[in-house]
Write a protein that holds these residues in place. Structure first.
Motif, PDB file in Angstrom:
ATOM      1  N   ALA A   1      -0.434  20.430  29.340  1.00  0.00           N
ATOM      2  CA  ALA A   1       0.627  21.240  28.744  1.00  0.00           C
ATOM      3  C   ALA A   1       0.398  22.723  28.940  1.00  0.00           C
ATOM      4  O   ALA A   1       1.281  23.537  28.705  1.00  0.00           O
ATOM      5  CB  ALA A   1       0.720  20.937  27.242  1.00  0.00           C
TER       6      ALA A   1
ATOM      7  N   ARG B   1      -3.384  18.019  26.326  1.00  0.00           N
ATOM      8  CA  ARG B   1      -3.281  19.438  26.032  1.00  0.00           C
ATOM      9  C   ARG B   1      -3.550  20.281  27.263  1.00  0.00           C
ATOM     10  O   ARG B   1      -2.968  21.351  27.443  1.00  0.00           O
ATOM     11  CB  ARG B   1      -4.248  19.793  24.896  1.00  0.00           C
ATOM     12  CG  ARG B   1      -3.746  19.248  23.560  1.00  0.00           C
ATOM     13  CD  ARG B   1      -4.768  19.280  22.472  1.00  0.00           C
ATOM     14  NE  ARG B   1      -4.186  18.764  21.219  1.00  0.00           N
ATOM     15  CZ  ARG B   1      -4.880  18.206  20.242  1.00  0.00           C
ATOM     16  NH1 ARG B   1      -6.199  18.062  20.378  1.00  0.00           N
ATOM     17  NH2 ARG B   1      -4.281  17.781  19.155  1.00  0.00           N
TER      18      ARG B   1
ATOM     19  N   GLY C   1       4.497  20.524  16.159  1.00  0.00           N
ATOM     20  CA  GLY C   1       3.962  21.680  16.865  1.00  0.00           C
ATOM     21  C   GLY C   1       2.639  21.411  17.534  1.00  0.00           C
ATOM     22  O   GLY C   1       1.967  22.333  18.004  1.00  0.00           O
TER      23      GLY C   1
ATOM     24  N   GLN D   1       5.548  16.820  18.957  1.00  0.00           N
ATOM     25  CA  GLN D   1       6.293  18.043  19.287  1.00  0.00           C
ATOM     26  C   GLN D   1       6.937  18.635  18.040  1.00  0.00           C
ATOM     27  O   GLN D   1       6.949  19.857  17.848  1.00  0.00           O
ATOM     28  CB  GLN D   1       7.341  17.734  20.350  1.00  0.00           C
ATOM     29  CG  GLN D   1       6.743  17.466  21.723  1.00  0.00           C
ATOM     30  CD  GLN D   1       7.712  16.798  22.688  1.00  0.00           C
ATOM     31  OE1 GLN D   1       8.803  16.392  22.298  1.00  0.00           O
ATOM     32  NE2 GLN D   1       7.317  16.695  23.946  1.00  0.00           N
TER      33      GLN D   1
ATOM     34  N   LEU E   1       2.268  19.509  20.286  1.00  0.00           N
ATOM     35  CA  LEU E   1       2.518  19.504  21.723  1.00  0.00           C
ATOM     36  C   LEU E   1       3.784  20.299  21.994  1.00  0.00           C
ATOM     37  O   LEU E   1       4.722  20.262  21.188  1.00  0.00           O
ATOM     38  CB  LEU E   1       2.703  18.071  22.249  1.00  0.00           C
ATOM     39  CG  LEU E   1       1.493  17.137  22.277  1.00  0.00           C
ATOM     40  CD1 LEU E   1       1.925  15.748  22.748  1.00  0.00           C
ATOM     41  CD2 LEU E   1       0.396  17.675  23.185  1.00  0.00           C
ATOM     42  N   PRO E   2       3.843  21.001  23.127  1.00  0.00           N
ATOM     43  CA  PRO E   2       5.072  21.716  23.471  1.00  0.00           C
ATOM     44  C   PRO E   2       6.140  20.739  23.942  1.00  0.00           C
ATOM     45  O   PRO E   2       5.826  19.616  24.351  1.00  0.00           O
ATOM     46  CB  PRO E   2       4.633  22.638  24.601  1.00  0.00           C
ATOM     47  CG  PRO E   2       3.499  21.893  25.258  1.00  0.00           C
ATOM     48  CD  PRO E   2       2.787  21.188  24.137  1.00  0.00           C
ATOM     49  N   ALA E   3       7.387  21.159  23.872  1.00  0.00           N
ATOM     50  CA  ALA E   3       8.463  20.331  24.400  1.00  0.00           C
ATOM     51  C   ALA E   3       8.268  20.159  25.895  1.00  0.00           C
ATOM     52  O   ALA E   3       7.805  21.077  26.586  1.00  0.00           O
ATOM     53  CB  ALA E   3       9.808  20.981  24.111  1.00  0.00           C
ATOM     54  N   ASP E   4       8.607  18.984  26.404  1.00  0.00           N
ATOM     55  CA  ASP E   4       8.454  18.715  27.833  1.00  0.00           C
ATOM     56  C   ASP E   4       9.509  19.526  28.591  1.00  0.00           C
ATOM     57  O   ASP E   4      10.709  19.320  28.398  1.00  0.00           O
ATOM     58  CB  ASP E   4       8.657  17.217  28.097  1.00  0.00           C
ATOM     59  CG  ASP E   4       8.229  16.828  29.492  1.00  0.00           C
ATOM     60  OD1 ASP E   4       8.141  17.724  30.360  1.00  0.00           O
ATOM     61  OD2 ASP E   4       7.980  15.636  29.727  1.00  0.00           O
TER      62      ASP E   4
END
Length: 206
Positions: free
Chosen positions: A204, A201, A149, A146, A151-154
């Motif tokens: 997400a 991915r 960049g 995260q 992975l997006p924030a959960d």
């Protein structure tokens, strides 16, 4: 066979970390040389250079002792920083497979899992000492991805995604290494990671 009732800790002189380390190392040595079925607390005590009563003050029985001896091996796992989420996953998968390939880990883990099918307390000890402790790797890997960049924030802090990721990785590697007895090499780790990332991915996506 059910686990023995845990022995209450006596007050007095504090527990010796050196004795604990010697006992756990001796347990792993005995697993390699004798196997699960022939391992005894008496033999472990002799190897560790401690009295048998010392073991019983620390562990309720053979099952609990072996769980802790194997758990210490898995504590060696580290989430590497190899520059990308894919490379990090491949690195930890290969570490995990290498530990599972060690005779003491293989025989000890398979034995206590079999015993835990009829011992709820032992199953809980495996969960706390091995499974829950190693879920830290998933959290570390996701946080780093995260920050990069990747992975997006959960959006849901109560999400069970981390548990699911751990189950997928651990379950697959254990099955591949201990059940199928197939090689878990770099090529396989790369293919598995690619498949896992498709799911990560995809989940997400909005």
């Amino acid at each position: 066979m059910q686990s023995r009732t845990p022995v209450p800790r006596a007050t007095g002189r504090p527990r010796s970390a050196a004795a604990d380390a010697a006992i756990l190392a001796a347990t792993r040595e005995a697993l390699v040389e004798l196997g699960w079925s022939k391992l005894t607390l008496g033999d472990v005590a002799t190897r560790a250079g401690v009295a048998k009563t010392t073991l019983y003050r620390r562990w309720a029985g053979k099952n609990e002792l072996v769980v802790d001896a194997v758990a210490e091996l898995f504590d060696e796992l580290r989430m590497p920083d190899r520059g990308s989420l894919a490379a990090d996953i491949e690195g930890v998968v290969l570490q995990f497979a290498a530990i599972l390939a060690r005779p003491e880990a293989r025989s000890g883990l398979m034995a206590v899992i079999a015993e835990s099918t009829r011992d709820d307390a032992l199953r809980e000890r495996i969960r706390e000492s091995i499974v829950d402790r190693q879920k830290r790797l998933v959290h570390q890997g996701r946080t780093r991805a995260q920050q990069r960049g990747e992975l997006p924030a959960d959006p849901d802090p109560t999400s069970r995604t981390a548990d699911l990721i751990f189950d997928i990785v651990a379950g697959t590697v254990v099955h591949r290494t201990l059940v199928s007895a197939e090689p878990t090499d770099e090529e396989w780790a790369r293919a598995f990671t690619s498949l896992l990332l498709l799911g990560l991915r995809g989940s997400a996506a909005p």
